[in-house]
Scaffold this motif. Structure first.
Motif, PDB file in Angstrom:
ATOM      1  N   LEU A  23       0.840  -1.194   0.000  1.00 55.31           N
ATOM      2  CA  LEU A  23       0.000   0.000   0.000  1.00 55.31           C
ATOM      3  C   LEU A  23       0.881   1.252   0.000  1.00 55.31           C
ATOM      4  N   LYS A  24       0.559   2.209  -0.869  1.00 60.13           N
ATOM      5  CA  LYS A  24       1.322   3.448  -0.972  1.00 60.13           C
ATOM      6  C   LYS A  24       0.686   4.554  -0.115  1.00 60.13           C
ATOM      7  N   ARG A  25       1.496   5.523   0.244  1.00 56.73           N
ATOM      8  CA  ARG A  25       1.005   6.636   1.063  1.00 56.73           C
ATOM      9  C   ARG A  25      -0.081   7.439   0.346  1.00 56.73           C
ATOM     10  N   SER A  26       0.017   7.528  -0.962  1.00 54.43           N
ATOM     11  CA  SER A  26      -1.023   8.218  -1.719  1.00 54.43           C
ATOM     12  C   SER A  26      -2.335   7.441  -1.680  1.00 54.43           C
ATOM     13  N   GLU A  27      -2.241   6.110  -1.758  1.00 51.67           N
ATOM     14  CA  GLU A  27      -3.434   5.265  -1.767  1.00 51.67           C
ATOM     15  C   GLU A  27      -4.163   5.290  -0.425  1.00 51.67           C
ATOM     16  N   ILE A  28      -3.425   5.219   0.671  1.00 52.41           N
ATOM     17  CA  ILE A  28      -4.076   5.239   1.981  1.00 52.41           C
ATOM     18  C   ILE A  28      -4.736   6.586   2.228  1.00 52.41           C
ATOM     19  N   SER A  29      -4.190   7.653   1.647  1.00 47.42           N
ATOM     20  CA  SER A  29      -4.782   8.989   1.821  1.00 47.42           C
ATOM     21  C   SER A  29      -6.181   9.032   1.221  1.00 47.42           C
ATOM     22  N   LYS A  30      -6.319   8.507   0.014  1.00 39.95           N
ATOM     23  CA  LYS A  30      -7.639   8.495  -0.612  1.00 39.95           C
ATOM     24  C   LYS A  30      -8.599   7.598   0.162  1.00 39.95           C
ATOM     25  N   MET A  31      -8.134   6.429   0.592  1.00 43.39           N
ATOM     26  CA  MET A  31      -8.989   5.504   1.332  1.00 43.39           C
ATOM     27  C   MET A  31      -9.487   6.132   2.632  1.00 43.39           C
ATOM     28  N   ILE A  32      -8.606   6.805   3.351  1.00 39.86           N
ATOM     29  CA  ILE A  32      -8.991   7.425   4.618  1.00 39.86           C
ATOM     30  C   ILE A  32     -10.014   8.530   4.393  1.00 39.86           C
ATOM     31  N   ALA A  33      -9.782   9.352   3.377  1.00 34.25           N
ATOM     32  CA  ALA A  33     -10.719  10.445   3.089  1.00 34.25           C
ATOM     33  C   ALA A  33     -12.117   9.916   2.813  1.00 34.25           C
ATOM     34  N   LEU A  34     -12.198   8.853   2.015  1.00 39.22           N
ATOM     35  CA  LEU A  34     -13.492   8.302   1.649  1.00 39.22           C
ATOM     36  C   LEU A  34     -14.127   7.491   2.781  1.00 39.22           C
ATOM     37  N   ALA A  35     -13.303   6.788   3.543  1.00 38.68           N
ATOM     38  CA  ALA A  35     -13.832   5.932   4.616  1.00 38.68           C
ATOM     39  C   ALA A  35     -14.353   6.735   5.797  1.00 38.68           C
ATOM     40  N   ALA A  56       8.806  18.556   6.205  1.00 34.11           N
ATOM     41  CA  ALA A  56       7.856  19.668   6.160  1.00 34.11           C
ATOM     42  C   ALA A  56       7.369  19.953   4.745  1.00 34.11           C
ATOM     43  N   LYS A  57       8.167  19.622   3.742  1.00 36.60           N
ATOM     44  CA  LYS A  57       7.829  19.964   2.362  1.00 36.60           C
ATOM     45  C   LYS A  57       7.676  18.755   1.439  1.00 36.60           C
ATOM     46  N   GLU A  58       7.931  17.556   1.929  1.00 39.66           N
ATOM     47  CA  GLU A  58       7.842  16.361   1.086  1.00 39.66           C
ATOM     48  C   GLU A  58       6.881  15.342   1.689  1.00 39.66           C
ATOM     49  N   PHE A  59       6.060  14.750   0.821  1.00 38.57           N
ATOM     50  CA  PHE A  59       5.092  13.763   1.296  1.00 38.57           C
ATOM     51  C   PHE A  59       5.494  12.331   0.969  1.00 38.57           C
ATOM     52  N   ALA A  60       6.273  12.127  -0.092  1.00 40.16           N
ATOM     53  CA  ALA A  60       6.665  10.785  -0.541  1.00 40.16           C
ATOM     54  C   ALA A  60       5.436   9.926  -0.833  1.00 40.16           C
ATOM     55  N   PRO A  61       4.646  10.318  -1.833  1.00 37.48           N
ATOM     56  CA  PRO A  61       3.379   9.624  -2.103  1.00 37.48           C
ATOM     57  C   PRO A  61       3.521   8.164  -2.511  1.00 37.48           C
ATOM     58  N   ASN A  62       4.671   7.780  -3.067  1.00 39.74           N
ATOM     59  CA  ASN A  62       4.861   6.401  -3.526  1.00 39.74           C
ATOM     60  C   ASN A  62       5.586   5.517  -2.512  1.00 39.74           C
ATOM     61  N   GLN A  63       5.816   6.051  -1.345  1.00 37.21           N
ATOM     62  CA  GLN A  63       6.462   5.272  -0.289  1.00 37.21           C
ATOM     63  C   GLN A  63       5.457   4.292   0.320  1.00 37.21           C
ATOM     64  N   ASP A  64       5.945   3.093   0.676  1.00 38.39           N
ATOM     65  CA  ASP A  64       5.071   2.081   1.269  1.00 38.39           C
ATOM     66  C   ASP A  64       4.605   2.507   2.662  1.00 38.39           C
ATOM     67  N   VAL A  65       3.400   2.063   3.011  1.00 44.59           N
ATOM     68  CA  VAL A  65       2.846   2.308   4.342  1.00 44.59           C
ATOM     69  C   VAL A  65       3.136   1.092   5.216  1.00 44.59           C
ATOM     70  N   THR A  66       3.794   1.278   6.336  1.00 49.25           N
ATOM     71  CA  THR A  66       4.114   0.154   7.214  1.00 49.25           C
ATOM     72  C   THR A  66       2.909  -0.200   8.092  1.00 49.25           C
ATOM     73  N   ARG A  67       3.022  -1.341   8.752  1.00 46.39           N
ATOM     74  CA  ARG A  67       1.937  -1.777   9.630  1.00 46.39           C
ATOM     75  C   ARG A  67       1.753  -0.819  10.816  1.00 46.39           C
ATOM     76  N   ALA A  68       2.836  -0.284  11.316  1.00 51.66           N
ATOM     77  CA  ALA A  68       2.726   0.682  12.405  1.00 51.66           C
ATOM     78  C   ALA A  68       2.062   1.966  11.918  1.00 51.66           C
ATOM     79  N   GLN A  69       2.426   2.376  10.708  1.00 48.06           N
ATOM     80  CA  GLN A  69       1.878   3.612  10.165  1.00 48.06           C
ATOM     81  C   GLN A  69       0.379   3.516   9.878  1.00 48.06           C
ATOM     82  N   ILE A  70      -0.076   2.386   9.339  1.00 47.36           N
ATOM     83  CA  ILE A  70      -1.502   2.287   9.027  1.00 47.36           C
ATOM     84  C   ILE A  70      -2.333   2.275  10.303  1.00 47.36           C
ATOM     85  N   ALA A  71      -1.777   1.729  11.371  1.00 50.42           N
ATOM     86  CA  ALA A  71      -2.489   1.763  12.647  1.00 50.42           C
ATOM     87  C   ALA A  71      -2.698   3.209  13.091  1.00 50.42           C
ATOM     88  N   LEU A  72      -1.646   4.010  13.018  1.00 47.41           N
ATOM     89  CA  LEU A  72      -1.737   5.402  13.454  1.00 47.41           C
ATOM     90  C   LEU A  72      -2.623   6.223  12.524  1.00 47.41           C
TER      91      LEU A  72
END
Length: 353
Positions: free
Chosen positions: A125-137, A177-193
């Motif tokens: 899962l990419k950081r960009s993908e989880i962003s869209k999922m969270i917004a919609l969910a 502060a200025k970079e999001f890294a949209p294609n970086q993988d989301v870790t299990r710890a990160q998705i929990a938070l």
């Protein structure tokens, strides 16, 4: 002597809670998640509620990338939804016997996931993908007028508005502060938070502690910090109505939210009128924020000392008295806001649905 100012006007007209199916249980101690881990509190909370599980070797693997399929299951659990779908998704790589089928199918039916032809459930899962999922969910409003800006998001990037809108809502943050890294993988710890923040945000919306302003294209805080005064005014108003053989009004948290918005608006723009330079008349404000009504009325006051004083002053004014004693009104909301000079502005809304 302190001077009480007031005015009255009327018009005739208009996180989901976590499912009880999720049982709280004793969380296991993961060998790779010490109490000092930055996400330990969230990880153990999620494990206790059954949102996420560890592995047979006793590890949680907090730094392991989350797959798209796992993300769907975790999100469905945090949303507390029943995994029953009336329509089969078009994904050719998610058959009905897939372990994550039920969650993926339900989220697709709800519009959280975009249907077919492939879902790639085993892909990271990419950081960009989880962003869209969270917004919609979790029901985050997405627009293109955001304060948050990241240099690595091109203007035409498909998830730009999702990411920046969530960043404005303090749900996601950049890797710098200025970079999001949209294609970086989301870790299990990160998705929990991230999902925890999404749930907290939705809970604030459902509790009327935040509201999306369509005009400002931003969320505004509407936390009710004067519940004691609100309750007292309700009691005083209903005591008066009962003596006049009128039905008592019911406290409406949505109406209170509107009253808080109006009180904040008067303080922010330094005016004391029923007509707002931003929202228009009170019933315009109600319609803008989605409150449906048949009749709507507003009393306002400032420079008051206490709740009894302001209610007595309203009752001494024919127009305010008329609003308080209107038999049509079934609901009431109260909003307070303190100005820089220490004086309070108070807004009282009445409505019939």
């Amino acid at each position: 002597m302190k001077r009480l100012l007031l005015a009255g006007v009327t018009v005739a007209a208009l996180m989901l809670p976590v499912s009880s199916l999720t049982k709280v249980m004793a969380a296991p101690l993961f060998t790779d998640v010490p109490k000092t881990h930055w996400a330990a509190t969230t990880i153990y909370d999620y494990a206790s509620k059954g949102y996420m599980k560890g592995y047979e070797d006793g590890k949680f693997k907090p730094n392991q990338p989350t797959t798209r399929g796992e993300a769907a299951v975790i999100m469905a659990r945090t949303m507390g939804i029943k995994l029953v779908s009336t329509k089969r998704p078009e994904f050719i790589d998610v058959p009905e016997n897939h372990p994550y089928y039920a969650a993926i199918a339900k989220l697709t039916e709800m519009g959280v996931l975009e249907d077919g032809p492939n879902f790639y459930p085993n892909a990271p899962l990419k950081r960009s993908e989880i962003s869209k999922m969270i917004a919609l969910a979790y029901g985050v409003e997405v627009d293109n007028r955001n304060k948050s800006k990241f240099h690595d998001l091109q203007q035409d990037f498909w998830a730009k508005n999702y990411i920046e809108s969530l960043a404005d809502a303090n749900i996601v943050k950049g890797v710098t502060a200025k970079e999001f890294a949209p294609n970086q993988d989301v870790t299990r710890a990160q998705i929990a938070l991230l999902t925890k923040r999404g749930m907290a945000f939705k809970n604030q919306i459902d509790s009327f502690e935040q509201a999306y302003d369509l005009l400002q294209k931003d969320y505004i805080s509407t936390v009710n910090t004067h519940k004691g005064e609100e309750k007292k005014i309700l009691e005083l108003v209903n005591e008066i109505r009962t003596k006049k053989d009128l039905q008592p009004v019911e406290l409406d948290p949505f109406l209170t939210q509107l009253a808080i918005i109006k009180a904040k608006d008067m303080v922010k723009h330094n005016y004391f009128e029923h007509y707002s330079p931003v929202y228009g008349y009170p019933w315009d404000l109600a319609t803008l924020f989605g409150y449906e009504y048949v009749s709507f009325a507003e009393n306002i006051a400032r420079n008051f000392i206490g709740t009894e004083e302001v209610v007595n002053a309203w009752m001494a004014s024919p127009k305010h008295r008329e609003n308080i004693l209107d038999a049509k009104h079934a609901y009431m909301g109260i909003g307070f806001e303190k100005a820089k000079n220490g004086k309070f502005y108070i807004v009282q809304h009445f409505a019939r649905k």
